[in-house]
Design a protein around this motif. Structure first.
Motif, PDB file in Angstrom:
ATOM      1  N   PRO A   8       0.811  -1.212   0.000  1.00  0.00           N
ATOM      2  CA  PRO A   8       0.000   0.000   0.000  1.00  0.00           C
ATOM      3  C   PRO A   8       0.851   1.272   0.000  1.00  0.00           C
ATOM      4  O   PRO A   8       0.361   2.349  -0.311  1.00  0.00           O
ATOM      5  CB  PRO A   8      -0.821  -0.108   1.292  1.00  0.00           C
ATOM      6  N   ASP A   9       2.145   1.139   0.303  1.00  0.00           N
ATOM      7  CA  ASP A   9       3.032   2.293   0.389  1.00  0.00           C
ATOM      8  C   ASP A   9       3.788   2.584  -0.904  1.00  0.00           C
ATOM      9  O   ASP A   9       4.441   3.613  -1.014  1.00  0.00           O
ATOM     10  CB  ASP A   9       4.058   2.078   1.505  1.00  0.00           C
ATOM     11  N   ILE A  10       3.710   1.677  -1.862  1.00  0.00           N
ATOM     12  CA  ILE A  10       4.496   1.818  -3.095  1.00  0.00           C
ATOM     13  C   ILE A  10       3.579   1.711  -4.303  1.00  0.00           C
ATOM     14  O   ILE A  10       2.736   0.831  -4.372  1.00  0.00           O
ATOM     15  CB  ILE A  10       5.589   0.721  -3.179  1.00  0.00           C
ATOM     16  N   ASN A  11       3.791   2.601  -5.250  1.00  0.00           N
ATOM     17  CA  ASN A  11       3.078   2.523  -6.513  1.00  0.00           C
ATOM     18  C   ASN A  11       3.825   1.505  -7.378  1.00  0.00           C
ATOM     19  O   ASN A  11       4.776   1.844  -8.083  1.00  0.00           O
ATOM     20  CB  ASN A  11       3.037   3.903  -7.186  1.00  0.00           C
ATOM     21  N   ASN A  12       3.403   0.246  -7.307  1.00  0.00           N
ATOM     22  CA  ASN A  12       4.103  -0.835  -8.001  1.00  0.00           C
ATOM     23  C   ASN A  12       4.148  -0.641  -9.510  1.00  0.00           C
ATOM     24  O   ASN A  12       5.140  -0.985 -10.146  1.00  0.00           O
ATOM     25  CB  ASN A  12       3.460  -2.180  -7.671  1.00  0.00           C
ATOM     26  N   ASN A  13       3.096  -0.115 -10.091  1.00  0.00           N
ATOM     27  CA  ASN A  13       3.087   0.095 -11.543  1.00  0.00           C
ATOM     28  C   ASN A  13       4.158   1.095 -11.958  1.00  0.00           C
ATOM     29  O   ASN A  13       4.847   0.901 -12.964  1.00  0.00           O
ATOM     30  CB  ASN A  13       1.709   0.557 -12.008  1.00  0.00           C
ATOM     31  N   ALA A  14       4.295   2.171 -11.197  1.00  0.00           N
ATOM     32  CA  ALA A  14       5.325   3.158 -11.507  1.00  0.00           C
ATOM     33  C   ALA A  14       6.717   2.561 -11.336  1.00  0.00           C
ATOM     34  O   ALA A  14       7.596   2.766 -12.178  1.00  0.00           O
ATOM     35  CB  ALA A  14       5.159   4.389 -10.618  1.00  0.00           C
ATOM     36  N   LEU A  15       6.908   1.808 -10.268  1.00  0.00           N
ATOM     37  CA  LEU A  15       8.204   1.181 -10.027  1.00  0.00           C
ATOM     38  C   LEU A  15       8.544   0.188 -11.136  1.00  0.00           C
ATOM     39  O   LEU A  15       9.645   0.194 -11.682  1.00  0.00           O
ATOM     40  CB  LEU A  15       8.214   0.482  -8.670  1.00  0.00           C
ATOM     41  N   ALA A  16       7.603  -0.651 -11.494  1.00  0.00           N
ATOM     42  CA  ALA A  16       7.840  -1.653 -12.542  1.00  0.00           C
ATOM     43  C   ALA A  16       8.108  -0.992 -13.893  1.00  0.00           C
ATOM     44  O   ALA A  16       8.909  -1.489 -14.687  1.00  0.00           O
ATOM     45  CB  ALA A  16       6.654  -2.601 -12.640  1.00  0.00           C
ATOM     46  N   SER A  17       7.461   0.142 -14.161  1.00  0.00           N
ATOM     47  CA  SER A  17       7.628   0.802 -15.461  1.00  0.00           C
ATOM     48  C   SER A  17       9.037   1.354 -15.663  1.00  0.00           C
ATOM     49  O   SER A  17       9.458   1.591 -16.794  1.00  0.00           O
ATOM     50  CB  SER A  17       6.595   1.910 -15.639  1.00  0.00           C
ATOM     51  N   ILE A  18       9.774   1.542 -14.579  1.00  0.00           N
ATOM     52  CA  ILE A  18      11.149   2.008 -14.684  1.00  0.00           C
ATOM     53  C   ILE A  18      11.978   1.041 -15.526  1.00  0.00           C
ATOM     54  O   ILE A  18      12.875   1.439 -16.258  1.00  0.00           O
ATOM     55  CB  ILE A  18      11.777   2.170 -13.285  1.00  0.00           C
ATOM     56  N   PHE A  19      11.642  -0.230 -15.455  1.00  0.00           N
ATOM     57  CA  PHE A  19      12.434  -1.248 -16.142  1.00  0.00           C
ATOM     58  C   PHE A  19      11.864  -1.650 -17.502  1.00  0.00           C
ATOM     59  O   PHE A  19      12.351  -2.600 -18.110  1.00  0.00           O
ATOM     60  CB  PHE A  19      12.578  -2.471 -15.232  1.00  0.00           C
ATOM     61  N   ASN A  20      10.860  -0.926 -17.995  1.00  0.00           N
ATOM     62  CA  ASN A  20      10.300  -1.236 -19.309  1.00  0.00           C
ATOM     63  C   ASN A  20      11.302  -0.991 -20.429  1.00  0.00           C
ATOM     64  O   ASN A  20      11.357  -1.736 -21.393  1.00  0.00           O
ATOM     65  CB  ASN A  20       9.032  -0.420 -19.567  1.00  0.00           C
ATOM     66  N   HIS A  21      12.074   0.056 -20.312  1.00  0.00           N
ATOM     67  CA  HIS A  21      13.061   0.406 -21.347  1.00  0.00           C
ATOM     68  C   HIS A  21      14.411   0.524 -20.656  1.00  0.00           C
ATOM     69  O   HIS A  21      14.720   1.538 -20.050  1.00  0.00           O
ATOM     70  CB  HIS A  21      12.690   1.718 -22.038  1.00  0.00           C
ATOM     71  N   THR A  22      15.188  -0.522 -20.761  1.00  0.00           N
ATOM     72  CA  THR A  22      16.473  -0.550 -20.066  1.00  0.00           C
ATOM     73  C   THR A  22      17.611  -0.646 -21.062  1.00  0.00           C
ATOM     74  O   THR A  22      18.227  -1.690 -21.226  1.00  0.00           O
ATOM     75  CB  THR A  22      16.529  -1.724 -19.074  1.00  0.00           C
ATOM     76  N   SER A  23      17.891   0.452 -21.725  1.00  0.00           N
ATOM     77  CA  SER A  23      18.999   0.467 -22.666  1.00  0.00           C
ATOM     78  C   SER A  23      20.317   0.770 -21.954  1.00  0.00           C
ATOM     79  O   SER A  23      21.375   0.693 -22.552  1.00  0.00           O
ATOM     80  CB  SER A  23      18.754   1.507 -23.761  1.00  0.00           C
ATOM     81  N   ALA A  24      20.245   1.118 -20.674  1.00  0.00           N
ATOM     82  CA  ALA A  24      21.440   1.390 -19.890  1.00  0.00           C
ATOM     83  C   ALA A  24      21.346   0.621 -18.568  1.00  0.00           C
ATOM     84  O   ALA A  24      20.267   0.453 -18.015  1.00  0.00           O
ATOM     85  CB  ALA A  24      21.566   2.889 -19.627  1.00  0.00           C
ATOM     86  N   THR A  25      22.487   0.189 -18.077  1.00  0.00           N
ATOM     87  CA  THR A  25      22.505  -0.645 -16.879  1.00  0.00           C
ATOM     88  C   THR A  25      22.351   0.142 -15.594  1.00  0.00           C
ATOM     89  O   THR A  25      22.085  -0.438 -14.553  1.00  0.00           O
ATOM     90  CB  THR A  25      23.818  -1.424 -16.782  1.00  0.00           C
ATOM     91  N   TYR A  26      22.515   1.460 -15.659  1.00  0.00           N
ATOM     92  CA  TYR A  26      22.478   2.228 -14.420  1.00  0.00           C
ATOM     93  C   TYR A  26      21.173   2.016 -13.648  1.00  0.00           C
ATOM     94  O   TYR A  26      21.155   2.081 -12.417  1.00  0.00           O
ATOM     95  CB  TYR A  26      22.694   3.728 -14.672  1.00  0.00           C
ATOM     96  N   LYS A  27      20.064   1.739 -14.329  1.00  0.00           N
ATOM     97  CA  LYS A  27      18.790   1.524 -13.644  1.00  0.00           C
ATOM     98  C   LYS A  27      18.860   0.325 -12.705  1.00  0.00           C
ATOM     99  O   LYS A  27      18.321   0.358 -11.601  1.00  0.00           O
ATOM    100  CB  LYS A  27      17.654   1.323 -14.645  1.00  0.00           C
ATOM    101  N   PHE A  28      19.526  -0.717 -13.138  1.00  0.00           N
ATOM    102  CA  PHE A  28      19.657  -1.906 -12.301  1.00  0.00           C
ATOM    103  C   PHE A  28      20.571  -1.631 -11.108  1.00  0.00           C
ATOM    104  O   PHE A  28      20.271  -2.035  -9.989  1.00  0.00           O
ATOM    105  CB  PHE A  28      20.169  -3.090 -13.114  1.00  0.00           C
ATOM    106  N   TYR A  29      21.679  -0.941 -11.350  1.00  0.00           N
ATOM    107  CA  TYR A  29      22.581  -0.604 -10.256  1.00  0.00           C
ATOM    108  C   TYR A  29      21.930   0.385  -9.288  1.00  0.00           C
ATOM    109  O   TYR A  29      22.150   0.328  -8.078  1.00  0.00           O
ATOM    110  CB  TYR A  29      23.912  -0.067 -10.788  1.00  0.00           C
ATOM    111  N   TRP A  30      21.117   1.280  -9.796  1.00  0.00           N
ATOM    112  CA  TRP A  30      20.356   2.215  -8.962  1.00  0.00           C
ATOM    113  C   TRP A  30      19.417   1.434  -8.041  1.00  0.00           C
ATOM    114  O   TRP A  30      19.369   1.685  -6.834  1.00  0.00           O
ATOM    115  CB  TRP A  30      19.585   3.179  -9.877  1.00  0.00           C
ATOM    116  N   PHE A  31      18.701   0.489  -8.613  1.00  0.00           N
ATOM    117  CA  PHE A  31      17.739  -0.293  -7.842  1.00  0.00           C
ATOM    118  C   PHE A  31      18.442  -1.158  -6.794  1.00  0.00           C
ATOM    119  O   PHE A  31      18.003  -1.261  -5.650  1.00  0.00           O
ATOM    120  CB  PHE A  31      16.878  -1.144  -8.779  1.00  0.00           C
ATOM    121  N   ILE A  32      19.562  -1.775  -7.162  1.00  0.00           N
ATOM    122  CA  ILE A  32      20.339  -2.571  -6.216  1.00  0.00           C
ATOM    123  C   ILE A  32      20.815  -1.688  -5.060  1.00  0.00           C
ATOM    124  O   ILE A  32      20.778  -2.098  -3.902  1.00  0.00           O
ATOM    125  CB  ILE A  32      21.534  -3.256  -6.914  1.00  0.00           C
ATOM    126  N   GLY A  33      21.252  -0.474  -5.380  1.00  0.00           N
ATOM    127  CA  GLY A  33      21.688   0.454  -4.334  1.00  0.00           C
ATOM    128  C   GLY A  33      20.575   0.772  -3.355  1.00  0.00           C
ATOM    129  O   GLY A  33      20.797   0.823  -2.134  1.00  0.00           O
TER     130      GLY A  33
END
Length: 108
Positions: A8-33
């Motif tokens: 209830p505290d997280i907008n899962n759709n918005a979070l998941a949409s971050i990874f729809n277009h991953t042409s750069a790896t920084y998104k994964f490293y950002w999420f791991i961080g």
């Protein structure tokens, strides 16, 4: 795509949409961080800590395998610049890299 667990505290759709277009790896490293900071119990996360963790997590693949993340992704060039301008070694562990970046207030 896999469903994220409901919260209830997280907008899962918005979070998941971050990874729809991953042409750069920084998104994964950002999420791991972010995940690592949450695992440490952080309720509020400073962006500097996330950036330091991004660099620390990508350090080994860049230093040992000369991994290139592509032309648009600047993570490898940041790591190479830090290696050239600091006392960090190729074999520095994640904790040392994170602490070194945060302690010295380095611009990442």
């Amino acid at each position: 795509m896999n469903q994220l667990p409901f919260s209830p505290d997280i907008n899962n759709n918005a979070l998941a949409s971050i990874f729809n277009h991953t042409s750069a790896t920084y998104k994964f490293y950002w999420f791991i961080g972010i995940i690592e900071e949450i695992e440490l119990g952080s309720k509020e996360i400073q962006k500097e800590k996330v950036f330091a963790r991004m660099v620390a997590n990508a350090w080994y693949p860049v230093m040992y395998f000369k991994l290139s993340f592509g032309v648009q992704d600047k993570l490898a060039s940041i790591i190479n610049d830090l290696y050239d301008s600091t006392s960090l070694s190729k074999s520095s562990d994640k904790k040392k890299i994170v602490n070194g970046l945060l302690k010295n207030k380095m611009t990442i």
